[in-house]
Design a protein around this motif. Structure first.
Motif, mmCIF file in Angstrom:
data_model
loop_
_atom_site.group_PDB
_atom_site.id
_atom_site.type_symbol
_atom_site.label_atom_id
_atom_site.label_comp_id
_atom_site.label_asym_id
_atom_site.label_seq_id
_atom_site.Cartn_x
_atom_site.Cartn_y
_atom_site.Cartn_z
ATOM 1 N N LEU A 268 0.820 -1.215 0.000
ATOM 2 C CA LEU A 268 0.000 0.000 0.000
ATOM 3 C C LEU A 268 0.850 1.261 0.000
ATOM 4 C CD1 LEU A 268 -2.690 -1.072 2.608
ATOM 5 C CD2 LEU A 268 -2.904 -1.056 0.119
ATOM 6 N N ASP A 269 2.190 1.100 0.013
ATOM 7 C CA ASP A 269 3.128 2.220 0.055
ATOM 8 C C ASP A 269 2.873 3.115 1.259
ATOM 9 O OD1 ASP A 269 4.485 1.470 -2.251
ATOM 10 O OD2 ASP A 269 3.009 2.479 -3.528
ATOM 11 N N GLU A 270 2.665 2.489 2.420
ATOM 12 C CA GLU A 270 2.446 3.243 3.644
ATOM 13 C C GLU A 270 3.377 2.696 4.722
ATOM 14 O OE1 GLU A 270 -1.620 2.836 4.704
ATOM 15 O OE2 GLU A 270 -2.342 3.759 2.875
ATOM 16 N N PRO A 271 3.753 3.514 5.696
ATOM 17 C CA PRO A 271 4.569 3.011 6.796
ATOM 18 C C PRO A 271 3.801 1.966 7.605
ATOM 19 C CG PRO A 271 4.300 5.411 6.937
ATOM 20 C CD PRO A 271 3.502 4.924 5.773
ATOM 21 N N ALA A 272 4.486 0.903 8.020
ATOM 22 C CA ALA A 272 3.835 -0.212 8.700
ATOM 23 C C ALA A 272 3.338 0.162 10.089
ATOM 24 C CB ALA A 272 4.792 -1.397 8.807
ATOM 25 N N GLN A 273 4.014 1.021 10.821
ATOM 26 C CA GLN A 273 3.661 1.314 12.202
ATOM 27 C C GLN A 273 2.800 2.560 12.371
ATOM 28 O OE1 GLN A 273 4.302 -0.856 14.553
ATOM 29 N NE2 GLN A 273 5.276 -2.139 13.020
ATOM 30 N N GLN A 274 2.422 3.224 11.299
ATOM 31 C CA GLN A 274 1.651 4.452 11.403
ATOM 32 C C GLN A 274 0.219 4.153 11.851
ATOM 33 O OE1 GLN A 274 1.331 6.530 7.712
ATOM 34 N NE2 GLN A 274 -0.145 8.001 8.487
ATOM 35 N N PRO A 275 -0.227 4.720 12.987
ATOM 36 C CA PRO A 275 -1.611 4.504 13.386
ATOM 37 C C PRO A 275 -2.547 5.174 12.389
ATOM 38 C CG PRO A 275 -0.512 6.006 14.917
ATOM 39 C CD PRO A 275 0.511 5.544 13.928
ATOM 40 N N GLY B 166 -14.317 9.419 9.980
ATOM 41 C CA GLY B 166 -13.540 8.273 10.442
ATOM 42 C C GLY B 166 -14.072 6.967 9.884
ATOM 43 N N ARG B 167 -15.385 6.815 9.859
ATOM 44 C CA ARG B 167 -15.973 5.593 9.304
ATOM 45 C C ARG B 167 -15.668 5.477 7.810
ATOM 46 N NH1 ARG B 167 -19.737 7.222 13.088
ATOM 47 N NH2 ARG B 167 -21.050 8.281 11.579
ATOM 48 N N GLN B 168 -15.712 6.606 7.107
ATOM 49 C CA GLN B 168 -15.384 6.581 5.677
ATOM 50 C C GLN B 168 -13.911 6.221 5.490
ATOM 51 O OE1 GLN B 168 -17.501 6.726 3.045
ATOM 52 N NE2 GLN B 168 -15.690 6.082 1.936
ATOM 53 N N GLN B 169 -13.044 6.739 6.350
ATOM 54 C CA GLN B 169 -11.623 6.405 6.272
ATOM 55 C C GLN B 169 -11.430 4.907 6.492
ATOM 56 O OE1 GLN B 169 -9.225 8.181 9.314
ATOM 57 N NE2 GLN B 169 -7.299 7.714 8.264
ATOM 58 N N ALA B 170 -12.148 4.341 7.453
ATOM 59 C CA ALA B 170 -12.044 2.903 7.711
ATOM 60 C C ALA B 170 -12.508 2.114 6.499
ATOM 61 C CB ALA B 170 -12.856 2.529 8.942
ATOM 62 N N ALA C 17 -8.890 -0.702 0.268
ATOM 63 C CA ALA C 17 -7.520 -0.748 -0.228
ATOM 64 C C ALA C 17 -6.858 -2.081 0.147
ATOM 65 C CB ALA C 17 -6.709 0.416 0.321
ATOM 66 N N ALA C 18 -7.107 -2.541 1.365
ATOM 67 C CA ALA C 18 -6.533 -3.817 1.787
ATOM 68 C C ALA C 18 -7.115 -4.967 0.958
ATOM 69 C CB ALA C 18 -6.798 -4.062 3.269
ATOM 70 N N GLN C 19 -8.399 -4.917 0.671
ATOM 71 C CA GLN C 19 -9.026 -5.960 -0.166
ATOM 72 C C GLN C 19 -8.430 -5.944 -1.562
ATOM 73 O OE1 GLN C 19 -10.213 -7.822 2.185
ATOM 74 N NE2 GLN C 19 -12.078 -8.237 1.079
ATOM 75 N N ARG C 20 -8.231 -4.763 -2.144
ATOM 76 C CA ARG C 20 -7.625 -4.680 -3.478
ATOM 77 C C ARG C 20 -6.216 -5.267 -3.468
ATOM 78 N NH1 ARG C 20 -10.215 0.265 -3.366
ATOM 79 N NH2 ARG C 20 -8.311 1.379 -2.783
ATOM 80 N N ALA C 21 -5.463 -4.957 -2.407
ATOM 81 C CA ALA C 21 -4.097 -5.478 -2.303
ATOM 82 C C ALA C 21 -4.120 -7.000 -2.184
ATOM 83 C CB ALA C 21 -3.386 -4.862 -1.096
#
Length: 116
Positions: free
Chosen positions: A81-88, A97-101, A107-111
């Motif tokens: 996902l090109d994101e830092p692993a430990q970033q909360p 927030g719900r939309q972000q989730a 994105a995780a499903q696509r990956a």
């Protein structure tokens, strides 16, 4: 009652398998654990007692994932996902927030689909 199994690293799948199967007869289902039981917790405790000291006999498909392996998987997903692993990545429960989730889940499903 279940704390000792959780501390031993059992997964929910492992618990359900252990309740439904006896270690001496893993190919046979033991049937519904609580239907008609006067004390369902006692029945569950009795069924789990048969697995004491035999945790290693659980099928690999229902064993808990090693915490180090979880971290490796999270790092691989973050790299995909090109994101830092430990970033909360959470916010207060708001519409945004719900939309972000939802977006993160999509994105995780696509990956996952792309990796398969």
């Amino acid at each position: 009652m279940l704390a000792r199994w959780w501390r031993s690293g059992w997964s929910v799948s492992g618990m359900l398998y252990a309740i439904d199967h006896h270690p001496a007869r893993p190919g046979e289902s033991r049937g519904d654990a609580i239907r008609g039981a006067r004390d369902p917790l006692a029945v569950i405790g009795h069924r789990l007692a048969a697995w004491t000291g035999r945790e290693h006999e659980l099928p690999a498909a229902v064993q808990a994932v090693d915490p180090d392996e979880r971290r490796r998987r999270a790092a691989r997903l973050a790299a995909q996902l090109d994101e830092p692993a430990q970033q909360p990545r959470y916010t207060v429960s708001t519409a945004a927030g719900r939309q972000q989730a939802r977006d993160l889940f999509a994105a995780a499903q696509r990956a996952r689909r792309a990796a398969a």
